[in-house]
Design a protein around this motif. Structure first.
Motif, PDB file in Angstrom:
ATOM      1  N   GLN A 148      14.233 131.527 -29.435  1.00 62.12           N
ATOM      2  CA  GLN A 148      13.565 131.576 -30.459  1.00 62.12           C
ATOM      3  C   GLN A 148      14.023 130.629 -31.348  1.00 62.12           C
ATOM      4  O   GLN A 148      15.187 130.195 -31.215  1.00 62.12           O
ATOM      5  CB  GLN A 148      13.764 133.178 -31.067  1.00 62.12           C
ATOM      6  N   ARG A 149      12.991 130.162 -32.057  1.00 65.01           N
ATOM      7  CA  ARG A 149      13.438 128.901 -33.117  1.00 65.01           C
ATOM      8  C   ARG A 149      13.144 129.503 -34.307  1.00 65.01           C
ATOM      9  O   ARG A 149      11.886 130.017 -34.781  1.00 65.01           O
ATOM     10  CB  ARG A 149      12.744 127.583 -32.657  1.00 65.01           C
ATOM     11  N   PRO A 150      13.679 129.092 -35.406  1.00 66.82           N
ATOM     12  CA  PRO A 150      13.406 129.423 -36.885  1.00 66.82           C
ATOM     13  C   PRO A 150      12.586 128.523 -37.317  1.00 66.82           C
ATOM     14  O   PRO A 150      12.743 127.331 -36.928  1.00 66.82           O
ATOM     15  CB  PRO A 150      14.757 129.413 -37.792  1.00 66.82           C
ATOM     16  N   VAL A 151      11.635 128.938 -38.080  1.00 66.84           N
ATOM     17  CA  VAL A 151      10.386 128.051 -38.707  1.00 66.84           C
ATOM     18  C   VAL A 151      10.552 128.172 -40.325  1.00 66.84           C
ATOM     19  O   VAL A 151      10.478 129.268 -40.586  1.00 66.84           O
ATOM     20  CB  VAL A 151       8.922 128.369 -38.074  1.00 66.84           C
ATOM     21  N   TYR A 152      10.722 127.171 -40.984  1.00 65.81           N
ATOM     22  CA  TYR A 152      11.049 127.283 -42.319  1.00 65.81           C
ATOM     23  C   TYR A 152       9.701 127.046 -43.348  1.00 65.81           C
ATOM     24  O   TYR A 152       8.808 126.147 -42.995  1.00 65.81           O
ATOM     25  CB  TYR A 152      11.809 126.347 -42.706  1.00 65.81           C
ATOM     26  N   ASP A 153       9.438 127.843 -44.154  1.00 65.69           N
ATOM     27  CA  ASP A 153       8.256 127.508 -44.958  1.00 65.69           C
ATOM     28  C   ASP A 153       8.689 127.180 -46.603  1.00 65.69           C
ATOM     29  O   ASP A 153       9.140 128.112 -47.086  1.00 65.69           O
ATOM     30  CB  ASP A 153       7.557 129.002 -45.035  1.00 65.69           C
ATOM     31  N   ALA A 154       8.644 125.915 -46.777  1.00 63.49           N
ATOM     32  CA  ALA A 154       9.096 125.430 -48.056  1.00 63.49           C
ATOM     33  C   ALA A 154       8.414 126.054 -49.100  1.00 63.49           C
ATOM     34  O   ALA A 154       8.959 126.422 -50.439  1.00 63.49           O
ATOM     35  CB  ALA A 154       8.793 123.980 -48.086  1.00 63.49           C
ATOM     36  N   ALA A 155       7.107 126.496 -49.107  1.00 68.46           N
ATOM     37  CA  ALA A 155       6.386 127.263 -50.094  1.00 68.46           C
ATOM     38  C   ALA A 155       6.825 128.525 -50.472  1.00 68.46           C
ATOM     39  O   ALA A 155       6.887 128.980 -51.618  1.00 68.46           O
ATOM     40  CB  ALA A 155       4.919 127.361 -49.768  1.00 68.46           C
ATOM     41  N   GLY A 192      18.969 133.567 -35.220  1.00 69.01           N
ATOM     42  CA  GLY A 192      18.241 134.234 -36.430  1.00 69.01           C
ATOM     43  C   GLY A 192      18.857 134.740 -37.451  1.00 69.01           C
ATOM     44  O   GLY A 192      18.192 135.389 -38.482  1.00 69.01           O
ATOM     45  N   ILE A 193      20.206 134.320 -38.001  1.00 74.54           N
ATOM     46  CA  ILE A 193      21.057 134.626 -39.099  1.00 74.54           C
ATOM     47  C   ILE A 193      20.261 134.290 -40.341  1.00 74.54           C
ATOM     48  O   ILE A 193      19.987 134.779 -41.214  1.00 74.54           O
ATOM     49  CB  ILE A 193      22.364 134.338 -39.007  1.00 74.54           C
ATOM     50  N   ASN A 241      11.758 135.766 -47.085  1.00 70.42           N
ATOM     51  CA  ASN A 241      11.036 135.639 -45.923  1.00 70.42           C
ATOM     52  C   ASN A 241      10.492 134.039 -45.563  1.00 70.42           C
ATOM     53  O   ASN A 241       9.412 134.066 -45.004  1.00 70.42           O
ATOM     54  CB  ASN A 241      10.013 136.684 -45.605  1.00 70.42           C
ATOM     55  N   ALA A 242      11.166 133.082 -46.177  1.00 71.81           N
ATOM     56  CA  ALA A 242      10.891 131.754 -45.957  1.00 71.81           C
ATOM     57  C   ALA A 242      11.070 131.284 -44.375  1.00 71.81           C
ATOM     58  O   ALA A 242      10.666 130.022 -44.096  1.00 71.81           O
ATOM     59  CB  ALA A 242      11.462 130.894 -46.912  1.00 71.81           C
ATOM     60  N   ILE A 243      11.835 131.877 -43.838  1.00 70.43           N
ATOM     61  CA  ILE A 243      12.220 131.531 -42.244  1.00 70.43           C
ATOM     62  C   ILE A 243      11.756 132.510 -41.085  1.00 70.43           C
ATOM     63  O   ILE A 243      12.042 133.910 -41.626  1.00 70.43           O
ATOM     64  CB  ILE A 243      13.736 131.282 -42.291  1.00 70.43           C
ATOM     65  N   ALA A 244      10.926 132.141 -40.487  1.00 75.68           N
ATOM     66  CA  ALA A 244      10.520 133.236 -39.635  1.00 75.68           C
ATOM     67  C   ALA A 244      10.863 132.844 -38.023  1.00 75.68           C
ATOM     68  O   ALA A 244      10.997 131.417 -37.892  1.00 75.68           O
ATOM     69  CB  ALA A 244       8.779 133.271 -39.526  1.00 75.68           C
ATOM     70  N   MET A 245      11.226 133.725 -37.186  1.00 76.88           N
ATOM     71  CA  MET A 245      11.604 133.402 -35.915  1.00 76.88           C
ATOM     72  C   MET A 245      10.352 133.390 -34.895  1.00 76.88           C
ATOM     73  O   MET A 245       9.638 134.391 -35.119  1.00 76.88           O
ATOM     74  CB  MET A 245      12.737 134.299 -35.655  1.00 76.88           C
ATOM     75  N   VAL A 246      10.380 132.604 -34.256  1.00 72.07           N
ATOM     76  CA  VAL A 246       9.058 132.418 -33.368  1.00 72.07           C
ATOM     77  C   VAL A 246       9.406 131.879 -31.924  1.00 72.07           C
ATOM     78  O   VAL A 246      10.522 131.441 -31.569  1.00 72.07           O
ATOM     79  CB  VAL A 246       8.025 131.100 -33.573  1.00 72.07           C
ATOM     80  N   LYS A 247       8.944 132.402 -31.048  1.00 73.04           N
ATOM     81  CA  LYS A 247       9.210 132.384 -29.567  1.00 73.04           C
ATOM     82  C   LYS A 247       9.076 130.802 -29.188  1.00 73.04           C
ATOM     83  O   LYS A 247       8.306 129.968 -29.645  1.00 73.04           O
ATOM     84  CB  LYS A 247       8.299 132.942 -28.593  1.00 73.04           C
ATOM     85  N   GLU A 248      10.435 130.431 -28.604  1.00 74.60           N
ATOM     86  CA  GLU A 248      10.367 128.989 -28.170  1.00 74.60           C
ATOM     87  C   GLU A 248       9.606 128.441 -27.103  1.00 74.60           C
ATOM     88  O   GLU A 248       9.542 129.173 -26.291  1.00 74.60           O
ATOM     89  CB  GLU A 248      11.979 128.727 -27.868  1.00 74.60           C
TER      90      GLU A 248
END
Length: 85
Positions: free
Chosen positions: A26-33, A66-67, A75-82
């Motif tokens: 899984q990879r973290p995806v960052y949402d700056a908003a 995922g830490i 919740n600005a970082i979500a884990m999504v499947k790689e």
């Protein structure tokens, strides 16, 4: 009084087997908003793979633990499947 900026104990470095980001499922995806700039993700990342200035994630060294997503209070970082390449 001068404020001292906390720094991670380590910096991302290539290990004996090369970059360690290929271990992720899984990879973290960052949402700056959504980010409030608290820097908890940066502080708690065990691989120091998150940049302090802009919270960009260095996927060459992020192992996908995922830490950062757990510590993020907004919740600005979500884990999504790689994705498999």
């Amino acid at each position: 009084m001068d404020k001292k900026i906390l720094q991670p104990v380590s910096y991302p470095t290539k290990g004996a087997c090369g970059p360690t980001g290929t271990w992720r499922s899984q990879r973290p995806v960052y949402d700056a908003a959504l980010c409030n700039g608290c820097l908890l993700c940066w502080l708690f990342c065990p691989e120091a793979a998150i940049a302090r200035e802009d919270r960009l994630i260095n996927y060459d060294y992020c192992k996908g633990c995922g830490i950062c997503a757990v510590e993020c209070t907004k919740n600005a970082i979500a884990m999504v499947k790689e994705e498999v390449k």
